[in-house]
Design a protein around this motif. Sequence first.
Motif, PDB file in Angstrom:
ATOM      1  N   ASN A  34       0.816  -1.219   0.000  1.00 37.88           N
ATOM      2  CA  ASN A  34       0.000   0.000   0.000  1.00 37.88           C
ATOM      3  C   ASN A  34       0.850   1.270   0.000  1.00 37.88           C
ATOM      4  OD1 ASN A  34       1.019   0.080   2.560  1.00 37.88           O
ATOM      5  ND2 ASN A  34      -0.948   0.108   3.617  1.00 37.88           N
ATOM      6  N   ILE A  35       2.093   1.143  -0.483  1.00 31.58           N
ATOM      7  CA  ILE A  35       2.939   2.344  -0.454  1.00 31.58           C
ATOM      8  C   ILE A  35       2.922   3.080  -1.783  1.00 31.58           C
ATOM      9  CG2 ILE A  35       4.412   1.407   1.366  1.00 31.58           C
ATOM     10  CD1 ILE A  35       6.547   0.876  -0.729  1.00 31.58           C
ATOM     11  N   ALA A  36       2.135   2.600  -2.726  1.00 29.88           N
ATOM     12  CA  ALA A  36       1.981   3.270  -4.018  1.00 29.88           C
ATOM     13  C   ALA A  36       0.480   3.378  -4.292  1.00 29.88           C
ATOM     14  CB  ALA A  36       2.686   2.444  -5.098  1.00 29.88           C
TER      15      ALA A  36
ATOM     16  N   ARG B  26      20.401   5.014  -3.115  1.00 28.76           N
ATOM     17  CA  ARG B  26      19.685   4.058  -3.965  1.00 28.76           C
ATOM     18  C   ARG B  26      20.671   3.120  -4.647  1.00 28.76           C
ATOM     19  NH1 ARG B  26      14.472   5.980  -6.971  1.00 28.76           N
ATOM     20  NH2 ARG B  26      13.331   6.956  -5.285  1.00 28.76           N
ATOM     21  N   ARG B  27      20.249   1.870  -4.822  1.00 28.93           N
ATOM     22  CA  ARG B  27      21.143   0.886  -5.449  1.00 28.93           C
ATOM     23  C   ARG B  27      20.328  -0.242  -6.084  1.00 28.93           C
ATOM     24  NH1 ARG B  27      25.114  -0.012  -2.101  1.00 28.93           N
ATOM     25  NH2 ARG B  27      24.511   1.832  -0.953  1.00 28.93           N
ATOM     26  N   GLY B  28      21.012  -1.049  -6.868  1.00 32.09           N
ATOM     27  CA  GLY B  28      20.381  -2.223  -7.456  1.00 32.09           C
ATOM     28  C   GLY B  28      19.517  -1.894  -8.659  1.00 32.09           C
ATOM     29  N   GLN B  29      19.065  -2.943  -9.333  1.00 37.65           N
ATOM     30  CA  GLN B  29      18.233  -2.718 -10.524  1.00 37.65           C
ATOM     31  C   GLN B  29      16.940  -1.985 -10.157  1.00 37.65           C
ATOM     32  OE1 GLN B  29      15.924  -5.836 -12.288  1.00 37.65           O
ATOM     33  NE2 GLN B  29      16.547  -5.312 -14.365  1.00 37.65           N
ATOM     34  N   LEU B  30      16.425  -2.227  -8.952  1.00 31.60           N
ATOM     35  CA  LEU B  30      15.175  -1.571  -8.567  1.00 31.60           C
ATOM     36  C   LEU B  30      15.400  -0.153  -8.053  1.00 31.60           C
ATOM     37  CD1 LEU B  30      13.153  -4.520  -6.981  1.00 31.60           C
ATOM     38  CD2 LEU B  30      13.448  -3.863  -9.380  1.00 31.60           C
TER      39      LEU B  30
ATOM     40  N   GLY C  86      17.770  10.965  -5.437  1.00 36.29           N
ATOM     41  CA  GLY C  86      17.226   9.760  -4.830  1.00 36.29           C
ATOM     42  C   GLY C  86      16.922   9.894  -3.358  1.00 36.29           C
ATOM     43  N   THR C  87      17.562  10.802  -2.684  1.00 32.95           N
ATOM     44  CA  THR C  87      17.345  10.910  -1.250  1.00 32.95           C
ATOM     45  C   THR C  87      16.558  12.164  -0.899  1.00 32.95           C
ATOM     46  OG1 THR C  87      19.439  12.054  -0.984  1.00 32.95           O
ATOM     47  CG2 THR C  87      19.470   9.673  -0.675  1.00 32.95           C
ATOM     48  N   ALA C  88      15.986  12.791  -1.908  1.00 33.68           N
ATOM     49  CA  ALA C  88      15.319  14.062  -1.656  1.00 33.68           C
ATOM     50  C   ALA C  88      14.233  13.931  -0.590  1.00 33.68           C
ATOM     51  CB  ALA C  88      14.722  14.592  -2.951  1.00 33.68           C
ATOM     52  N   ARG C  89      13.575  12.761  -0.544  1.00 34.24           N
ATOM     53  CA  ARG C  89      12.460  12.630   0.383  1.00 34.24           C
ATOM     54  C   ARG C  89      12.877  12.054   1.736  1.00 34.24           C
ATOM     55  NH1 ARG C  89       8.751   8.971  -0.865  1.00 34.24           N
ATOM     56  NH2 ARG C  89       7.282   9.905   0.555  1.00 34.24           N
ATOM     57  N   ALA C  90      14.069  11.455   1.774  1.00 30.60           N
ATOM     58  CA  ALA C  90      14.431  10.720   2.977  1.00 30.60           C
ATOM     59  C   ALA C  90      14.550  11.643   4.182  1.00 30.60           C
ATOM     60  CB  ALA C  90      15.748   9.981   2.752  1.00 30.60           C
ATOM     61  N   ALA C  91      13.730  11.389   5.173  1.00 22.37           N
ATOM     62  CA  ALA C  91      13.828  12.133   6.420  1.00 22.37           C
ATOM     63  C   ALA C  91      13.964  11.118   7.536  1.00 22.37           C
ATOM     64  CB  ALA C  91      12.585  12.985   6.628  1.00 22.37           C
ATOM     65  N   GLU C  92      14.801  11.439   8.513  1.00 22.97           N
ATOM     66  CA  GLU C  92      15.001  10.485   9.588  1.00 22.97           C
ATOM     67  C   GLU C  92      13.763  10.416  10.478  1.00 22.97           C
ATOM     68  OE1 GLU C  92      18.840  11.053  11.442  1.00 22.97           O
ATOM     69  OE2 GLU C  92      19.706  11.439   9.472  1.00 22.97           O
ATOM     70  N   ILE C  93      13.591   9.289  11.128  1.00 28.99           N
ATOM     71  CA  ILE C  93      12.416   9.086  11.975  1.00 28.99           C
ATOM     72  C   ILE C  93      12.637   9.814  13.300  1.00 28.99           C
ATOM     73  CG2 ILE C  93      11.045   7.335  13.177  1.00 28.99           C
ATOM     74  CD1 ILE C  93      12.033   5.350  10.963  1.00 28.99           C
TER      75      ILE C  93
ATOM     76  N   ILE D 247       8.663   5.728 -15.163  1.00 31.90           N
ATOM     77  CA  ILE D 247       8.009   6.711 -14.288  1.00 31.90           C
ATOM     78  C   ILE D 247       8.959   7.858 -13.960  1.00 31.90           C
ATOM     79  CG2 ILE D 247       8.680   5.544 -12.148  1.00 31.90           C
ATOM     80  CD1 ILE D 247       5.289   7.239 -12.700  1.00 31.90           C
ATOM     81  N   LYS D 248      10.267   7.561 -14.005  1.00 33.89           N
ATOM     82  CA  LYS D 248      11.222   8.589 -13.588  1.00 33.89           C
ATOM     83  C   LYS D 248      11.345   9.720 -14.597  1.00 33.89           C
ATOM     84  CE  LYS D 248      13.159   5.519 -10.315  1.00 33.89           C
ATOM     85  NZ  LYS D 248      14.184   4.640  -9.826  1.00 33.89           N
ATOM     86  N   ALA D 249      10.796   9.504 -15.799  1.00 34.22           N
ATOM     87  CA  ALA D 249      10.730  10.610 -16.758  1.00 34.22           C
ATOM     88  C   ALA D 249       9.713  11.651 -16.276  1.00 34.22           C
ATOM     89  CB  ALA D 249      10.329  10.080 -18.132  1.00 34.22           C
ATOM     90  N   ILE D 250       8.779  11.217 -15.436  1.00 31.80           N
ATOM     91  CA  ILE D 250       7.757  12.121 -14.900  1.00 31.80           C
ATOM     92  C   ILE D 250       8.154  12.618 -13.517  1.00 31.80           C
ATOM     93  CG2 ILE D 250       5.339  12.258 -14.144  1.00 31.80           C
ATOM     94  CD1 ILE D 250       4.758  10.064 -16.260  1.00 31.80           C
ATOM     95  N   ASN D 251       8.642  11.694 -12.698  1.00 27.22           N
ATOM     96  CA  ASN D 251       9.029  12.032 -11.328  1.00 27.22           C
ATOM     97  C   ASN D 251      10.326  11.314 -10.975  1.00 27.22           C
ATOM     98  OD1 ASN D 251       9.327  12.491  -8.620  1.00 27.22           O
ATOM     99  ND2 ASN D 251       7.617  11.185  -7.997  1.00 27.22           N
ATOM    100  N   PRO D 252      11.441  12.033 -11.072  1.00 34.01           N
ATOM    101  CA  PRO D 252      12.737  11.383 -10.809  1.00 34.01           C
ATOM    102  C   PRO D 252      12.849  10.825  -9.390  1.00 34.01           C
ATOM    103  CG  PRO D 252      13.038  13.579 -11.759  1.00 34.01           C
ATOM    104  CD  PRO D 252      11.587  13.450 -11.432  1.00 34.01           C
ATOM    105  N   ASP D 253      12.040  11.333  -8.462  1.00 30.83           N
ATOM    106  CA  ASP D 253      12.090  10.867  -7.071  1.00 30.83           C
ATOM    107  C   ASP D 253      11.260   9.618  -6.838  1.00 30.83           C
ATOM    108  OD1 ASP D 253      13.723  12.854  -6.301  1.00 30.83           O
ATOM    109  OD2 ASP D 253      12.197  14.073  -5.306  1.00 30.83           O
ATOM    110  N   SER D 254      10.507   9.203  -7.834  1.00 30.12           N
ATOM    111  CA  SER D 254       9.576   8.088  -7.613  1.00 30.12           C
ATOM    112  C   SER D 254      10.290   6.854  -7.076  1.00 30.12           C
ATOM    113  CB  SER D 254       8.869   7.731  -8.922  1.00 30.12           C
ATOM    114  OG  SER D 254       8.019   6.619  -8.709  1.00 30.12           O
ATOM    115  N   LEU D 255       9.606   6.139  -6.176  1.00 26.45           N
ATOM    116  CA  LEU D 255      10.129   4.865  -5.690  1.00 26.45           C
ATOM    117  C   LEU D 255      10.048   3.796  -6.759  1.00 26.45           C
ATOM    118  CD1 LEU D 255       8.726   4.100  -2.134  1.00 26.45           C
ATOM    119  CD2 LEU D 255      10.971   4.914  -2.784  1.00 26.45           C
ATOM    120  N   MET D 256       9.131   3.991  -7.710  1.00 25.92           N
ATOM    121  CA  MET D 256       8.878   2.941  -8.705  1.00 25.92           C
ATOM    122  C   MET D 256      10.054   2.819  -9.663  1.00 25.92           C
ATOM    123  SD  MET D 256       5.588   2.673 -11.206  1.00 25.92           S
ATOM    124  CE  MET D 256       5.604   1.674 -12.687  1.00 25.92           C
ATOM    125  N   PRO D 257      10.520   1.591  -9.883  1.00 23.32           N
ATOM    126  CA  PRO D 257      11.606   1.440 -10.856  1.00 23.32           C
ATOM    127  C   PRO D 257      11.086   1.649 -12.276  1.00 23.32           C
ATOM    128  CG  PRO D 257      10.932  -0.713 -10.037  1.00 23.32           C
ATOM    129  CD  PRO D 257      10.136   0.310  -9.269  1.00 23.32           C
TER     130      PRO D 257
END
Lengths: 146, 258
Positions: A74-76, B166-170, B16-23, A98-108
């Motif tokens: 449920n994170i997307a 961020r790392r890996g294919q994902l 990649g870390t723009a959103r990361a905020a510590e808890i 998706i990163k062409a739209i939102n480079p920060d997206s979690l989605m690969p």
Amino acid sequence: MIVVFLAMFMGLGVAPACAQATIAFQVRGDTIPEPLVARAADASNGARLMADRHRSLCVLCHAGPFSEPHMQGNIAPNLKGLGSRLSAAQIRLRVANIKAINPDSLMPAYLAIADGIDIAEAWRGKTILDPGEVEDIVAYLATLKE
Amino acid sequence: MRSAGLGAALLCVLIGTARAAEIPAAQRQSGSAFMSEATRAMQADDTSNPGMLSVLEGSALWNAPAGKAAKSCASCHGEATASMRGVAASYPAYDERTASPIDLAGRINACRQEHQGLEPFRRESAELLALTAFVGNQSRGLPILPPNDPRLAPHLALGKEIFDRRRGQLDLSCASCHNDNWSGRLGGSPITQAHPTGYPLYRLEWQALGSLQRRVRNCMVGVRAKPFEYGAQELIAVEIYLNQRAAGMNLETPAVRP
């Protein structure tokens, strides 16, 4: 704006630092207007792929009417009714990159070769899905109407 | 660290870390807070906690004479209930001899080599996990207290950088999930905040006791990244950062997790 991703990949264009692309497709605004493969899309294969935790991974983050609710993330955004909110062309770019739209997206980006660090050898130089699979997923998601 | 394409990589990191905020400290929760009542009960009762079998095995190893000198851990350290109380809460620590950080399993192996003249246990072997669980259990209920040692500072910084990058294919970082989405669910399972409060712990998915390094490597494989090798300085740096991030939280070793 029209971006030819293949050109970026081949270094013919000015690529942004995080450019990831290998499959030839044209981006227009927030869409990929043209289908990614010549054959007809198979929405039933798209539905099967959506429910596949290991290959498409979609249900790890998204919920929707394609698999057991208790196994969904449920994170997307919930994809129920997606076809009423977005056109197939819009869905196509979101799945492909998706990163062409939102480079920060979690989605690969499913049709880009990741260029980040420490990519496992088995996945290096590969896209997550192939263009036909993305096209099948797009065809399926476009059928999800409110 | 690799230096090729560093500029581009750094830009990616920034994005990649723009959103990361510590808890915030007040919102920190151990993994046990995300578990079912049944799993919490399994952990709480020593007769049902499967990790306690390893603690018992570790207790036997602690007292077993070994090596040419037939010395046991207890020969030097005495009763672990006294000598090891609070020790696990302050690992990884700085190791003078190697001039690098060392985690608890690494310390146990170093002691074994230096004082018992024995070969080190293999990382993730039943014996090393058992001894680590036994020593860790002596700190159960005590708060994590990272050593205040400036020599650890660069390793702490490296651990944070690895966590945030961020790392890996994902293309995901630890922070993508465990800072930004800890209250969510991934494939139906709670994501949690990744506080190392109960290691080594018994994971039902593994049907075995395992280390924090095993858990971190699992996540790296999950994002399709090349995992750091067991015992690698990078993994120990991540342990240092996670312990700092969880400083003050109580240890549960041996925890049970789904």
